[in-house]
Scaffold this motif. Structure first.
Motif: not given
Length: 332
Positions: A58-63, A89-91, A94-101, A307-312
């Motif tokens: 959930f929600g990306g990396v919190f750090g 879910i719910q990225l 900025e999270d989406a770009e990191l995860y894609a990378d 704001l768009p949110e993403y599934l990875a």
């Protein structure tokens, strides 16, 4: 600090959210039933649930920004060692770009909606219908008050049961991507209750939002099926006016899946198949998730930030992984 893959306490998670929680829905990471991954070599955490052979994050990396990549890598290693795959879910973008990378296939799955509170009002022709609904609810004798959850827990549980019955016998209460009442961090939330003739008939729970758009998240609302029109809107306006007096900056209405989908929001490498599936659910998926009714409620407040949110998916996109996300949220 917890060992790799071990548990961390709610105090640590809350403090990490205060420091690094850019996602306006980040407080939902504290929902009962979530698990947490932490690495002694990095600050922050990852929130997730198990579903089949997946870890649904959930929600990306919190750090900290410069440590998210390494913490994500450590979490992926933890998943591999457990024989699991990761779907997130719910990225945020900025999270989406990191995860894609980092080897994920990322698709937009919906959008979140927010209003800035300084200067916000319901004046003007756009809000005529909303003002009329609120006036009608107030004329019915509605009383709105902020109250401690413990004082109303039993009555709110009865509202929850009636609300669920009113949705139909096949409907389950959605979890994971919506808020809750009770639990070890209830003292951080704000509860507003609507009463008629002294009896609670509806409520809205608000959670703190951190990061660059601090304020409150409208994260859970319930009502009795037969309450007069405008009751929920009157409760929310009462909250808005109180938050404004306190100097809060934003009210976030949170994430709605399968809304706001647009080709320009996709990140490089998005899956065409997953994209078509999201659009199919946007057009015909009301039985899977009540997106249209959620969006109608949020839109009536005139959100100025969408704001768009993403599934990875780690690796290739998988409709099986989408199914597990729906399962863990109890949407199916």
């Amino acid at each position: 600090m917890a060992a790799v893959g071990g548990t961390v306490g709610h105090e640590y998670v809350l403090e990490s959210l205060r420091k690094y929680g850019e996602n306006p829905s980040g407080f939902l990471a504290l929902n009962t039933g979530n698990s947490y991954f932490a690495d002694p070599a990095a600050d922050g955490f990852v929130a997730y649930r198990e579903a089949g052979r997946y870890l649904v994050q959930f929600g990306g990396v919190f750090g900290p920004p410069d440590g998210r990549r390494s913490l994500l890598g450590a979490f992926l290693g933890h998943a591999r060692s457990a024989g699991r795959r990761v779907v997130a879910i719910q990225l945020q973008r900025e999270d989406a770009e990191l995860y894609a990378d980092c080897g994920f296939t990322v698709n937009q799955v919906g959008a979140s909606y927010s209003v800035p509170l300084p200067g916000y009002s319901l004046r003007g022709s756009r809000f005529v219908k909303l003002r009329n609904k609120i006036s009608r609810a107030r004329r019915s004798g509605l009383e709105v008050l902020e109250a401690p959850y413990e004082a109303y827990a039993g009555q709110l549980a009865a509202i929850d049961r009636s609300w669920l019955v009113g949705k139909g016998r096949h409907v389950k209460e959605i979890e994971f991507l919506v808020g809750q009442c009770g639990g070890p961090v209830q003292d951080q939330r704000r509860l507003l209750v609507g009463r008629l003739d002294g009896a609670p008939v509806a409520y809205i729970s608000y959670s703190p939002a951190f990061g660059s758009r601090p304020g409150w998240l409208h994260d859970l609302s319930r009502r009795l099926p037969d309450v007069p029109p405008g009751v929920m809107e009157a409760i929310n306006l009462h909250a808005v006016e109180g938050f404004q007096r306190e100097g809060a900056e934003w009210l976030h209405f949170g994430f709605t899946p399968f809304t706001g989908l647009a080709p320009e929001h996709e990140v490089p490498g998005a899956s065409p198949t997953a994209g078509r599936f999201m659009r199919f659910l946007a057009d015909r998926g009301e039985k899977v998730y009540p997106a249209a009714s959620q969006l109608a409620y949020k839109d009536k407040w005139g959100p100025q930030l969408v704001l768009p949110e993403y599934l990875a998916f780690h690796g290739r996109a998988s409709l099986g992984a989408v199914w597990q996300v729906l399962r863990v949220t109890r949407s199916v």
